[in-house]
Design a protein around this motif. Structure first.
Motif, short mmCIF file in Angstrom:
data_model
loop_
_atom_site.label_atom_id
_atom_site.label_comp_id
_atom_site.label_asym_id
_atom_site.label_seq_id
_atom_site.Cartn_x
_atom_site.Cartn_y
_atom_site.Cartn_z
N MET A 39 0.82 -1.21 0.00
CA MET A 39 0.00 0.00 0.00
C MET A 39 0.86 1.26 0.00
SD MET A 39 -3.06 -1.44 0.35
CE MET A 39 -4.15 -0.14 0.92
N ARG A 40 0.32 2.30 -0.62
CA ARG A 40 0.89 3.64 -0.52
C ARG A 40 -0.26 4.63 -0.64
NH1 ARG A 40 5.14 3.75 -4.11
NH2 ARG A 40 3.69 4.16 -5.81
N ASP A 41 -0.35 5.52 0.30
CA ASP A 41 -1.40 6.55 0.30
C ASP A 41 -2.80 5.95 0.18
OD1 ASP A 41 0.58 8.54 0.50
OD2 ASP A 41 0.80 8.63 -1.68
N GLY A 42 -3.02 4.82 0.86
CA GLY A 42 -4.34 4.21 0.91
C GLY A 42 -4.73 3.40 -0.30
N GLN A 43 -3.79 3.17 -1.22
CA GLN A 43 -4.08 2.39 -2.42
C GLN A 43 -3.05 1.28 -2.60
OE1 GLN A 43 -4.18 5.60 -5.45
NE2 GLN A 43 -6.31 4.97 -5.73
N VAL A 44 -3.45 0.24 -3.32
CA VAL A 44 -2.53 -0.85 -3.64
C VAL A 44 -1.63 -0.40 -4.79
CG1 VAL A 44 -2.36 -3.22 -4.53
CG2 VAL A 44 -4.20 -2.62 -2.93
#
Length: 140
Positions: free
Chosen positions: A114-119
């Motif tokens: 994850m990064r910034d709430g996304q896969v």
């Protein structure tokens, strides 16, 4: 990585899976446009995909079309959601009834970075024999 980010990632993934389970969401809602995805093993769709669009077009959309007129494929049980650093692992079971009237059940493990709430990177493991039987038997 702070515990707050780890907890947020776990919560985001749990909420997305629960929405998918309820029929109000889709797993691609989690995917960053630039994400990469790997399907492990030797199934018909095994390999690497560069970008959300490539993965959706090659795998998720044709998979979903195999259930048109049947029961949409969704998670039936979410056994575990474990977060460590920027990675969330989900072990889950899914069920649907394909357009030919035959049930499809499979068990999955998804590893999601994850990064910034996304896969931004995903890896999927599942029973490739069951998957390939569906893929070969039902044409979208």
């Amino acid at each position: 990585m702070t515990d707050t980010v780890v907890d947020a990632n776990r919560r985001i993934v749990r909420e997305a899976f629960e929405a998918w389970q309820a029929g109000t969401g889709h797993p691609a809602d989690l995917f960053a446009p630039e994400m990469t995805w790997r399907v492990e093993g030797r199934s018909r769709v095994a390999g690497d995909y560069a970008g959300r669009r490539a993965f959706v077009d090659a795998v998720l959309a044709p998979f979903a079309r195999r259930f048109e007129g049947g029961v949409p494929f969704r998670p039936t049980a979410i056994h575990a959601i474990v977060a460590d650093g920027d990675t969330v692992v989900v072990r889950w079971d899914g069920h649907g009834v394909a357009s030919d009237g035959v049930a499809y059940d499979n068990a999955y493990a998804w590893f999601l970075r994850m990064r910034d709430g996304q896969v931004v990177h995903g890896v999927a493991f599942f029973d490739s024999v069951a998957f390939d039987e569906l893929w070969d038997r039902v044409r979208p």
